[in-house]
Scaffold this active site. Structure first.
Site, PDB file in Angstrom:
ATOM      1  N   PRO A  58     -46.827  -2.555   3.357  1.00 60.01           N
ATOM      2  CA  PRO A  58     -46.844  -1.279   2.625  1.00 60.01           C
ATOM      3  C   PRO A  58     -48.087  -0.479   2.983  1.00 60.01           C
ATOM      4  CG  PRO A  58     -47.403  -3.110   1.168  1.00 60.01           C
ATOM      5  CD  PRO A  58     -47.016  -3.706   2.485  1.00 60.01           C
ATOM      6  N   SER A  87     -44.568   1.645   0.188  1.00 61.83           N
ATOM      7  CA  SER A  87     -45.643   1.776  -0.798  1.00 61.83           C
ATOM      8  C   SER A  87     -45.214   2.665  -1.973  1.00 61.83           C
ATOM      9  CB  SER A  87     -46.865   2.399  -0.116  1.00 61.83           C
ATOM     10  OG  SER A  87     -47.824   2.775  -1.077  1.00 61.83           O
ATOM     11  N   TYR A 123     -47.645  -0.609  -7.636  1.00 58.58           N
ATOM     12  CA  TYR A 123     -48.883  -0.560  -8.422  1.00 58.58           C
ATOM     13  C   TYR A 123     -48.457  -0.355  -9.873  1.00 58.58           C
ATOM     14  CZ  TYR A 123     -51.933   0.056  -4.361  1.00 58.58           C
ATOM     15  OH  TYR A 123     -52.640  -0.135  -3.199  1.00 58.58           O
ATOM     16  N   THR A 149     -48.836  -5.548  -6.121  1.00 61.94           N
ATOM     17  CA  THR A 149     -50.199  -5.626  -5.577  1.00 61.94           C
ATOM     18  C   THR A 149     -51.167  -5.995  -6.696  1.00 61.94           C
ATOM     19  OG1 THR A 149     -49.736  -4.046  -3.830  1.00 61.94           O
ATOM     20  CG2 THR A 149     -52.045  -4.304  -4.444  1.00 61.94           C
ATOM     21  N   LYS A 225     -48.711  -9.819  -4.148  1.00 63.28           N
ATOM     22  CA  LYS A 225     -49.445  -9.488  -2.917  1.00 63.28           C
ATOM     23  C   LYS A 225     -50.941  -9.348  -3.207  1.00 63.28           C
ATOM     24  CE  LYS A 225     -49.741  -6.019   0.740  1.00 63.28           C
ATOM     25  NZ  LYS A 225     -50.992  -5.354   0.343  1.00 63.28           N
ATOM     26  N   HIS A 249     -55.779  -6.854   1.500  1.00 62.05           N
ATOM     27  CA  HIS A 249     -55.537  -5.407   1.512  1.00 62.05           C
ATOM     28  C   HIS A 249     -56.108  -4.768   2.782  1.00 62.05           C
ATOM     29  CE1 HIS A 249     -54.290  -2.441  -1.810  1.00 62.05           C
ATOM     30  NE2 HIS A 249     -54.442  -1.680  -0.756  1.00 62.05           N
ATOM     31  N   GLY A 282     -54.840  -8.304  10.094  1.00 62.21           N
ATOM     32  CA  GLY A 282     -55.367  -8.671  11.408  1.00 62.21           C
ATOM     33  C   GLY A 282     -54.336  -9.092  12.438  1.00 62.21           C
TER      34      GLY A 282
HETATM   35  C1  HOC Z   1     -53.741   7.459  -4.975  1.00 55.39           C
HETATM   36  C2  HOC Z   1     -54.051   6.054  -4.986  1.00 55.39           C
HETATM   37  O1  HOC Z   1     -53.084   0.762  -0.978  1.00 55.39           O
HETATM   38  C3  HOC Z   1     -54.785   1.915   0.143  1.00 55.39           C
HETATM   39  C4  HOC Z   1     -53.445   1.972  -0.481  1.00 55.39           C
HETATM   40  C5  HOC Z   1     -53.234   3.050  -1.471  1.00 55.39           C
HETATM   41  C6  HOC Z   1     -54.292   3.263  -2.445  1.00 55.39           C
HETATM   42  C7  HOC Z   1     -53.840   4.064  -3.607  1.00 55.39           C
HETATM   43  C8  HOC Z   1     -54.266   5.455  -3.639  1.00 55.39           C
HETATM   44  O2  HOC Z   1     -55.311   2.951   0.536  1.00 55.39           O
HETATM   45  O3  HOC Z   1     -55.317   0.846   0.307  1.00 55.39           O
END
Ligand code: HOC
Length: 353
Positions: A58, A87, A123, A149, A225, A249, A282
């Protein structure tokens, strides 16, 4: 600004680099004189047949890379037979992305075994009604799994975004959320617009009980995740998770967090007999996929390389990146004496002390 957003990690980007270094330290111990004239890269996860053990991770705001954004990624992923994880923060609505994937998949006989080519990343919002509604929409649109997540109670500090005062360009929006909340990422942010939006919307009080709640409001399997420890993986199992994604992440949250590939063996040892364990972070070559599978992963998720393909050539670019990875895995399997994914075991790898 867009390149920095995609490429950056948190703070000193130590974890971002470690994700690569971890793979490079693992050496392969290939088997010889095995008949590898026929090879099969398919695998099974959550009762779904996957032509290749590679998924698209995502990633938010894909219209920053190409005007077609997530629609292009979904089309290319379905063509190659890779599940795409969409996402929550996509710049195209989830219904349109699901449809693009399905239409593209219907044209592909070879990949028709995938029931549904997309999963949805979630989220959890402070407003649970909003989250519930998103889950209902994802289910109705035909997504076949949810990825919750859990490594982002607050957004990691990406200094490049702060310096750039990251925000979405005019005309681009959080396509799944703007219509439901009327909220947008601030266009005139003091630092990074992401930081303020995230702090306002995403719930930092999430606990394991919310995982049970989430599983109770959906018929879709929920994968967790962002797990980097065996004990957390066990908690996820106890609270109803149907799969684990080992992830930091992409090095964008807690800097100095352990590399995903280094965390994988502990997680597999804890829950690998009960749950599928996937990994991202990675993975840049077919040999990286082989290493992850050898250490017990059921499949891998690939992020940034897909975005680079998307930025260069849209659908064709993403397709090319996924085909490269698939073909490299095929060659790496042949050269290691493996004819199918199940042949890839821990004896194939040696981790340097
Ligand atoms: C508006 C919020 O997972 C990242 C993504 C998205 C983060 C959310 C942004 O940039 O790591």
């Amino acid at each position: 600004m867009a390149l920095d957003y995609y490429a950056s990690g948190a703070w000193d980007e130590v974890t971002l680099r470690e994700n690569r270094a971890g793979f490079e330290q693992i050496k392969l111990r290939p088997r010889m004189l095995v008949d590898v004239s026929q090879r099969d890269l398919s695998t099974q996860i959550l009762d779904q047949s996957l032509p290749i053990p590679i998924l698209v991770a995502p990633m938010a705001f894909q219209c920053l890379a190409n005007p077609e954004g997530e629609l292009a990624t979904a089309r290319a992923a379905a063509e190659v037979g890779a599940i795409m994880v969409l996402s929550t923060m996509s710049t195209k609505p989830l219904e349109a992305v699901a449809l693009a994937g399905k239409q593209s998949q219907q044209k592909q006989e070879a990949t028709s075994e995938i029931k549904n080519p997309s999963w949805f990343q979630l989220y959890v919002h402070r407003d649970r009604t909003l989250t519930r509604r998103l889950v209902e929409r994802a289910e109705a649109a035909g997504f076949s799994a949810l990825c919750l997540t859990v490594d982002a109670p607050v957004l990691g500090c990406r200094e490049r975004d702060r310096r750039n005062q990251f925000t979405l360009p005019v005309g681009m929006e959080l396509a799944n959320l703007a219509t439901m909340t009327g909220l947008e990422i601030p266009k005139t942010a003091g630092e990074s617009g992401l930081l303020s939006y995230f702090a306002q919307q995403i719930d930092p009080a999430l606990t394991w009980r919310d995982l049970e709640w989430l599983q109770s409001i959906t018929t879709l399997p929920v994968l967790v995740k962002g797990i980097l420890r065996g004990d957390d993986a066990l908690k996820a199992l106890d609270h109803g998770a149907k799969g684990i994604i080992v992830s930091n992440h992409g090095g964008r949250q807690l800097d100095s967090a352990i590399a995903s590939i280094d965390a994988l063996p502990e997680v597999v040892a804890a829950v690998g007999n009960h749950l599928p364990v996937l990994i991202d972070g990675g993975i840049r070559r077919g040999t990286d996929v082989l290493k992850a599978l050898a250490l017990g992963a059921s499949a891998v998720l690939v992020g940034r390389p897909v975005l680079w393909g998307l930025a260069v050539a849209g659908v064709a670019g993403v397709r090319h990146v996924l085909q490269l990875l698939r073909d490299e895995l095929d060659i790496a399997m042949a050269l290691s004496g493996c004819t199918k994914v199940k042949d890839i075991d821990s004896s194939l790898v040696k981790i340097k002390d």
